[in-house]
Design an enzyme around this catalytic site. Sequence first.
Site, PDB file in Angstrom:
ATOM      1  N   HIS A  87       0.818  -1.225   0.000  1.00  0.00           N
ATOM      2  CA  HIS A  87       0.000   0.000   0.000  1.00  0.00           C
ATOM      3  C   HIS A  87       0.847   1.269   0.000  1.00  0.00           C
ATOM      4  O   HIS A  87       0.369   2.325   0.382  1.00  0.00           O
ATOM      5  CB  HIS A  87      -0.911   0.013   1.237  1.00  0.00           C
ATOM      6  CG  HIS A  87      -1.833  -1.148   1.338  1.00  0.00           C
ATOM      7  ND1 HIS A  87      -2.854  -1.341   0.439  1.00  0.00           N
ATOM      8  CD2 HIS A  87      -1.904  -2.177   2.217  1.00  0.00           C
ATOM      9  CE1 HIS A  87      -3.520  -2.452   0.772  1.00  0.00           C
ATOM     10  NE2 HIS A  87      -2.958  -2.977   1.850  1.00  0.00           N
ATOM     11  N   HIS A 134      -7.834  -4.244  -1.073  1.00  0.00           N
ATOM     12  CA  HIS A 134      -7.248  -5.534  -1.446  1.00  0.00           C
ATOM     13  C   HIS A 134      -8.087  -6.192  -2.531  1.00  0.00           C
ATOM     14  O   HIS A 134      -8.054  -7.397  -2.694  1.00  0.00           O
ATOM     15  CB  HIS A 134      -7.176  -6.448  -0.220  1.00  0.00           C
ATOM     16  CG  HIS A 134      -6.605  -5.767   0.974  1.00  0.00           C
ATOM     17  ND1 HIS A 134      -7.396  -5.156   1.921  1.00  0.00           N
ATOM     18  CD2 HIS A 134      -5.332  -5.570   1.357  1.00  0.00           C
ATOM     19  CE1 HIS A 134      -6.619  -4.613   2.838  1.00  0.00           C
ATOM     20  NE2 HIS A 134      -5.364  -4.840   2.524  1.00  0.00           N
TER      21      HIS A 134
END
Lengths: 331, 331
Positions: B56, B218
Amino acid sequence: MQRIIKNTDTMVEDMLSGFLKAHKEIVAGGSHSRVVKSVHMEPDKVGVVTGGGSGHKPAFIGYVGRNLCDAAAVGEIFSSPTAPAFLNAFEEADRGKGVACLYGNYSGDNMNVKMAVKMAKKLGIEVRTVVANDDVASAPKDQKEKRRGVAGEIFMWKIGGAKAAQGGNLDDVVQAAEKAVGRTRSIGIGLSPCTLPSVGHPNFKIEEGTMEVGIGHHGEPGIEVLPLEDAAQMAKRMTDIILPDYPFTAGDEVAVLVSGLGATPVMELYILYDEIVKELQQKGIRIYKSYVGNYFTSLEMTGATLSVMKLDDELKQLLDYPAESVGLKQF
Amino acid sequence: MQRIIKNTDTMVEDMLSGFLKAHKEIVAGGSHSRVVKSVHMEPDKVGVVTGGGSGHKPAFIGYVGRNLCDAAAVGEIFSSPTAPAFLNAFEEADRGKGVACLYGNYSGDNMNVKMAVKMAKKLGIEVRTVVANDDVASAPKDQKEKRRGVAGEIFMWKIGGAKAAQGGNLDDVVQAAEKAVGRTRSIGIGLSPCTLPSVGHPNFKIEEGTMEVGIGHHGEPGIEVLPLEDAAQMAKRMTDIILPDYPFTAGDEVAVLVSGLGATPVMELYILYDEIVKELQQKGIRIYKSYVGNYFTSLEMTGATLSVMKLDDELKQLLDYPAESVGLKQF
């Protein structure tokens, strides 16, 4: 083409409109619609200008700000700004001490800057130019004047911008920027292509399982297409290409910039950087300062560029000088 | 899979190794190999900790630094850090005034944080938690406790970090972070999926010509799959989803964060932001401060998230407070 856009014809205007609204504390529009200027420009300093095609965020407008560039001319995607845009950037940046135009070696930019410099002269604005040619893959060493400018331009802006901010005159700023360019070498590796929104499909190919060594920022062909390597092999390949070119040797202190080309996860840039550090350490080259991230991109191309600049005391001091722009913030 | 990696099994270690070398002036490793800590932690302050899965960037370790998080626990790609990693992050951040653990609402993180908090208690470290649940697409409003944390977490870290830096006690820091979370709403739109390196192919699909509204960080399924819209339509759709949820109304002052999901050219984020500004202006909502860029990504997913936080005087002052981390630098 999976993009967040309104209209392929107005992408640059639409982007600029959002950019200027998002960063009012750093930038404002010039009187020409394709110019971005710093809101922090001090009086009584040499102006620093850059410019280039769009699609390279944060370059070029992301390097307009305090102690960096004072104004930038904005082109269409992957194409040079016009001469009137460069001219207005000169006007916006000029404070009566002259303007240093620090840009990359592309034929369109060369032509438009040249015209703009002539027009500026008629207006009484002295403009000197420094042309970045850090991309070792774009021409042999004995034809350095043919080499393109790539991510190493960031070092040129940082050094030239700091010199101007510290009160250097036009000669000083040009010399510092030339020194930065002269001591910087870059190389890119492309892993997948990008698509010009107005075209709708990639205008070059990189086959799955391969990589293009020496690819340019607009997909210009590289030196060779090879089977895809791992990060350690890539780091060795990149350093093997650029270190002998300057040359960088044991005992040198350098600044390193690893930039993604747009769509490569930043995680991967750190993996590559880690291997680059090992290569430089093995050769006895000391890293003084590093930049890792998306500093100079090519739309959604994947891959990375490595730029290395050899430092001396002057360059270290200028590199460390604070700066504040959208793309580069240093305390 | 066109990636710059050494080994899919060691990607997180390799990334961390490069990250720590590149940013020595901001971060250092913890005594646990999966912890990153600030090198600037002042004595005599409340510790601020976060943590989460990798992939991320710049989240989570990119928000460790001066006046932000003091330490972060690092997980495998898209998976929670272990309890021992969170525990060590607590230890590294603790200066005897307690620790605020500010993280996102995911089952793995919840479980590991809970265990680590218990272990810390035995060591005499008081840890309080704030769980971000800003993603409106992940559960209905009456089940807010089920909502995931996404890019709005950055506001939580900024606000909590500033409160701790200004000398707030543990209650103050927790309250400020809760206030930030409570007043923040986020939504994401995905345009193309990402691939877990260990799997080698995307584990979800977004068909060309479509977009997934409400997609998670995700690839968690969103609210609906729709034909791909233009930036103006997307901005309207995103604001229509999040504004009524808080609700944000005319006269409100807000902070806006538009983050790319990894592979979307930043140019497109500005085009989207420009349209979001228009939507908010039409509704009489005033933008006080904006962040546009790759602040919280999902490997090479394309698309964007919008986070909006309603401000008051306290939040404005905390938001404006200087900060220095890899992912967020404010003078």
